[in-house]
Design a protein around this motif. Structure first.
Motif, PDB file in Angstrom:
ATOM      1  N   PHE A 476       0.842  -1.194   0.000  1.00  7.40           N
ATOM      2  CA  PHE A 476       0.000   0.000   0.000  1.00  7.40           C
ATOM      3  C   PHE A 476       0.879   1.246   0.000  1.00  7.40           C
ATOM      4  CE2 PHE A 476      -3.575  -2.504   1.916  1.00  7.40           C
ATOM      5  CZ  PHE A 476      -4.617  -2.039   1.108  1.00  7.40           C
ATOM      6  N   LEU A 477       0.311   2.357  -0.440  1.00  8.54           N
ATOM      7  CA  LEU A 477       0.855   3.662  -0.071  1.00  8.54           C
ATOM      8  C   LEU A 477       0.381   3.884   1.364  1.00  8.54           C
ATOM      9  CD1 LEU A 477       0.171   5.766  -3.297  1.00  8.54           C
ATOM     10  CD2 LEU A 477       2.365   4.884  -2.495  1.00  8.54           C
ATOM     11  N   SER A 494      -6.854   4.493  -4.961  1.00  6.25           N
ATOM     12  CA  SER A 494      -5.552   4.597  -5.637  1.00  6.25           C
ATOM     13  C   SER A 494      -4.361   4.473  -4.695  1.00  6.25           C
ATOM     14  CB  SER A 494      -5.465   5.922  -6.411  1.00  6.25           C
ATOM     15  OG  SER A 494      -6.484   6.007  -7.378  1.00  6.25           O
ATOM     16  N   VAL A 495      -4.446   3.572  -3.728  1.00  6.58           N
ATOM     17  CA  VAL A 495      -3.317   3.354  -2.818  1.00  6.58           C
ATOM     18  C   VAL A 495      -2.844   1.901  -2.815  1.00  6.58           C
ATOM     19  CG1 VAL A 495      -3.813   5.269  -1.279  1.00  6.58           C
ATOM     20  CG2 VAL A 495      -4.934   3.069  -0.881  1.00  6.58           C
ATOM     21  N   ASN A 496      -3.508   1.040  -3.584  1.00 12.59           N
ATOM     22  CA  ASN A 496      -3.148  -0.372  -3.591  1.00 12.59           C
ATOM     23  C   ASN A 496      -1.954  -0.608  -4.509  1.00 12.59           C
ATOM     24  OD1 ASN A 496      -3.125  -3.235  -4.155  1.00 12.59           O
ATOM     25  ND2 ASN A 496      -5.142  -3.324  -3.209  1.00 12.59           N
ATOM     26  N   LEU A 497      -0.882  -1.202  -3.943  1.00 14.64           N
ATOM     27  CA  LEU A 497       0.341  -1.463  -4.708  1.00 14.64           C
ATOM     28  C   LEU A 497       0.626  -2.958  -4.838  1.00 14.64           C
ATOM     29  CD1 LEU A 497       2.778   1.275  -3.318  1.00 14.64           C
ATOM     30  CD2 LEU A 497       1.405   1.349  -5.393  1.00 14.64           C
ATOM     31  N   LYS A 545      -0.190  -5.563   6.313  1.00 16.15           N
ATOM     32  CA  LYS A 545      -0.688  -4.710   5.234  1.00 16.15           C
ATOM     33  C   LYS A 545      -1.414  -3.465   5.734  1.00 16.15           C
ATOM     34  CE  LYS A 545      -2.369  -6.380   1.490  1.00 16.15           C
ATOM     35  NZ  LYS A 545      -3.159  -7.100   0.468  1.00 16.15           N
ATOM     36  N   GLU A 546      -2.182  -3.584   6.808  1.00 16.78           N
ATOM     37  CA  GLU A 546      -3.015  -2.457   7.233  1.00 16.78           C
ATOM     38  C   GLU A 546      -2.688  -2.023   8.661  1.00 16.78           C
ATOM     39  OE1 GLU A 546      -7.190  -2.326   5.770  1.00 16.78           O
ATOM     40  OE2 GLU A 546      -6.794  -4.360   5.060  1.00 16.78           O
ATOM     41  N   SER A 547      -1.417  -1.995   8.955  1.00 13.67           N
ATOM     42  CA  SER A 547      -0.975  -1.518  10.256  1.00 13.67           C
ATOM     43  C   SER A 547      -0.847   0.005  10.212  1.00 13.67           C
ATOM     44  CB  SER A 547       0.369  -2.147  10.613  1.00 13.67           C
ATOM     45  OG  SER A 547       0.773  -1.782  11.907  1.00 13.67           O
ATOM     46  N   ASN A 548      -1.111   0.650  11.344  1.00  7.83           N
ATOM     47  CA  ASN A 548      -1.069   2.107  11.409  1.00  7.83           C
ATOM     48  C   ASN A 548       0.026   2.600  12.342  1.00  7.83           C
ATOM     49  OD1 ASN A 548      -3.279   2.420   9.671  1.00  7.83           O
ATOM     50  ND2 ASN A 548      -4.740   2.210  11.354  1.00  7.83           N
TER      51      ASN A 548
END
Length: 599
Positions: A476-477, A494-497, A545-548
């Motif tokens: 991700f961005l 538009s953030v999926n890489l 993938k979705e850690s903040n």
């Protein structure tokens, strides 16, 4: 010394020799061929052929970050020059000394839309300390020395010298000694520290009950870390740093609060919020630190030391303003500051925040996933915190700032003010050249940032530099995705890489060792293999993938809105804080309120 006859190009090289330049980063083109022809015969200067002018500019920045010397880069006219705009802006925002030389079309066709003409002095005027379009070759030696003088003096920064091709080729007679005697009446670079300001600062320190030192990049630029250490030894005042202040004070010290601000430690932010005296040393009260300015350190008196008088009272009014070099200011202050007050209650208060809000780094034993924070801590552990770390921009940058535990000045290099994705790899290469390839440099990057200047892997490969690129790949961005999750109802636009290149094969295509790791139990072995390899390495570390990034104070907000990892609905700030928490705002923000998402 008698006058000598020289081409403009040769005069540029002679000026660089006298300024002590040993390395420059450039890319040739038609307008700079005369310079490269003289360079062909040059025996004192090492030229690094970069693969993109932006990469060359960031390499020069990395070199300057690592050494404190002026970095030098070069591009040809038109697109070569405009490709240097981003590094110039980055250096301007972060006060990095840089001299950029650009080629220009012949003087007779300037302004006539000639092939590869660009008004680079007009374009870069807002992002340089000064710039020149040299139309008279006789002025070139003086201007070159002025450029270096301005870049390194006072508050450091970038300058640009634009040289038409015919000026490079022109034959001139000049006295090299005379040209080096720079006298710029309109540029006052040295400010003598005023004794009354120092006296007032010492009085405020003596009166304080809850002081905090707030240290920025100006302390690093001034080389003031020894004076800072002595001040803390004598006063026992806790220290928090900005992103660029990391390394000016060792983070393994009990007095260290780590970084403050949007993604700073909770305890640093609470300490600043509750302090009665904030001592700013080479910091500029930027928005990523202050959030809502009116609520930043609301009860504190302020001592502000800065070499740039324009920074004083720009954001926060100073009760004691000290204009001058931070090293000189601290030296004078140490003459008046007495032994420490009894700050035991203050330290106990801070200790409670440290215990309640520690930085966490899951090791992956429960979920079988590599977490970026843990990967950075493993790097720090395995290297004993004894390597230079260069980061790109994004979540990985903040995790590195939080978890590496920087110990030494100029050990942590990053793009702060501009937040330039693509900075990390070329800057790491520049930092590696600074040590002549003798010391390992670790580039911590993301799968988004690394692709912006990835072609510079060729430079690392050619020179076999010990640059270890650790890509924290979350597909991700990451920082934009985090904001979309928190403030835009998880509209992941538009953030999926996921459709990324195979970084291992890409590294191998450049002749570089490529490694991949997606299991926590294999992380140490992967990092050790990279450490043991003599040359450059690219590591694809697959992280959550979705850690903040936590803690987080949303842009423009106050400590009331600070979010921590796994926040509980009823979580309130510590009772010792002098404010009441606001109810959580669950509304969707107006688009105009969220405008500064990090790329």
């Amino acid at each position: 010394m008698a006058k000598i006859k020289s081409t403009g190009a040769k005069a540029v090289l002679e000026c660089m020799r006298r300024e002590g330049v040993e390395i420059m980063f450039g890319y040739p083109g038609g307008a700079v061929i005369p310079f490269y022809d003289e360079l062909y015969h040059c025996d004192f200067l090492h030229h690094v052929l970069v693969r993109h002018e932006q990469g060359g500019g960031h390499m020069a920045e990395g070199y300057a970050h690592a050494t404190g010397k002026v970095g030098v880069c070069l591009g040809t006219s038109g697109p070569g020059a405009t490709n240097l705009v981003t590094p110039l802006c980055d250096a301007m925002m972060d006060s990095i000394p840089l001299v950029a030389i650009t080629g220009q079309v012949r003087t007779e066709v300037i302004g006539k839309d000639a092939f590869q003409e660009a008004d680079i002095t007009g374009i870069t005027m807002p992002v340089t300390k000064h710039n020149w379009l040299v139309k008279d070759a006789n002025e070139l030696p003086r201007i070159m020395h002025e450029a270096f003088h301005i870049a390194r003096s006072g508050r450091p920064g970038p300058v640009l010298v634009d040289i038409p091709v015919d000026v490079f080729r022109a034959v001139i007679e000049y006295d090299p000694d005379e040209a080096q005697q720079v006298s710029i009446r309109s540029f006052k670079s040295d400010f003598k520290v005023h004794p009354l300001s120092i006296k007032r600062a010492a009085e405020l320190i003596a009166e304080a009950k809850k002081p905090v030192l707030y240290v920025g990049g100006g302390a690093k630029a001034a080389g003031a870390h020894a004076e800072l250490l002595e001040l803390t030894r004598r006063t026992n005042i806790p220290v928090t740093t900005t992103l660029h202040g990391l390394g000016t004070f060792p983070e393994d010290s009990p007095l260290s609060l780590g970084m403050l601000g949007m993604h700073g430690t909770a305890y640093a932010n609470y300490a600043v919020h509750n302090c009665d005296l904030l001592i700013s040393v080479g910091a500029r009260f930027d928005d990523r630190v202050t959030g809502k300015v009116s609520a930043f350190a609301p009860e504190a008196k302020v001592i502000h030391m800065d070499i740039d008088p324009g920074e004083i009272n720009k954001v926060r009014r100073a009760d004691a303003a000290i204009v001058g070099d931070c090293k000189a200011a601290l030296t004078e202050l140490l003459k008046l500051v007495k032994d420490a007050n009894d700050f035991s209650e203050w330290h106990d208060e801070i200790g409670k925040w440290k215990a309640e809000f520690p930085l966490e780094a899951p090791d992956g034993t429960e979920d079988g996933i590599i977490h970026a924070e843990f990967a950075i801590r493993e790097l720090a552990r395995l290297t004993d915190h004894n390597v230079t770390v260069v980061t790109d921009v994004g979540q990985h940058q903040m995790w590195a700032a939080q978890h590496f535990g920087t110990r030494k000045p100029r050990q942590f290099i990053t793009s702060g003010g501009l937040g330039t994705m693509g900075f990390g790899l070329p800057a790491a290469i520049g930092a590696s050249f600074a040590s002549q390839g003798k010391e390992p440099v670790w580039c911590i990057s993301g799968d988004g940032s690394i692709q912006m200047c990835i072609q510079e892997l060729m430079v690392a490969s050619i020179y076999k530099l010990p640059v270890k690129v650790m890509i924290l790949n979350n597909q991700f961005l990451g920082m934009v995705r985090q904001w979309q999750e928190m403030f835009w109802q998880k509209h992941y636009s538009s953030v999926n890489l996921e459709q990324a290149p195979d970084f291992v094969k890409l590294a191998e295509a450049y002749g570089i060792l490529g490694l991949i790791c997606d299991k926590p139990e294999e992380l140490e072995a992967t990092l050790r293999r990279a450490m043991e390899h003599d040359g450059p390495v690219v590591m694809d570390i697959r992280v959550a993938k979705e850690s903040n990034v936590f803690p987080m104070i949303p842009s423009g907000q106050t400590i009331n809105e600070m979010m921590v990892r796994k926040p509980e609905p009823e979580l309130a700030p510590p009772s010792v804080c002098h404010f009441e928490p606001k109810p959580k705002d669950t509304r969707v923000p107006d688009p105009d309120e969220v405008v500064d998402v990090a790329r």
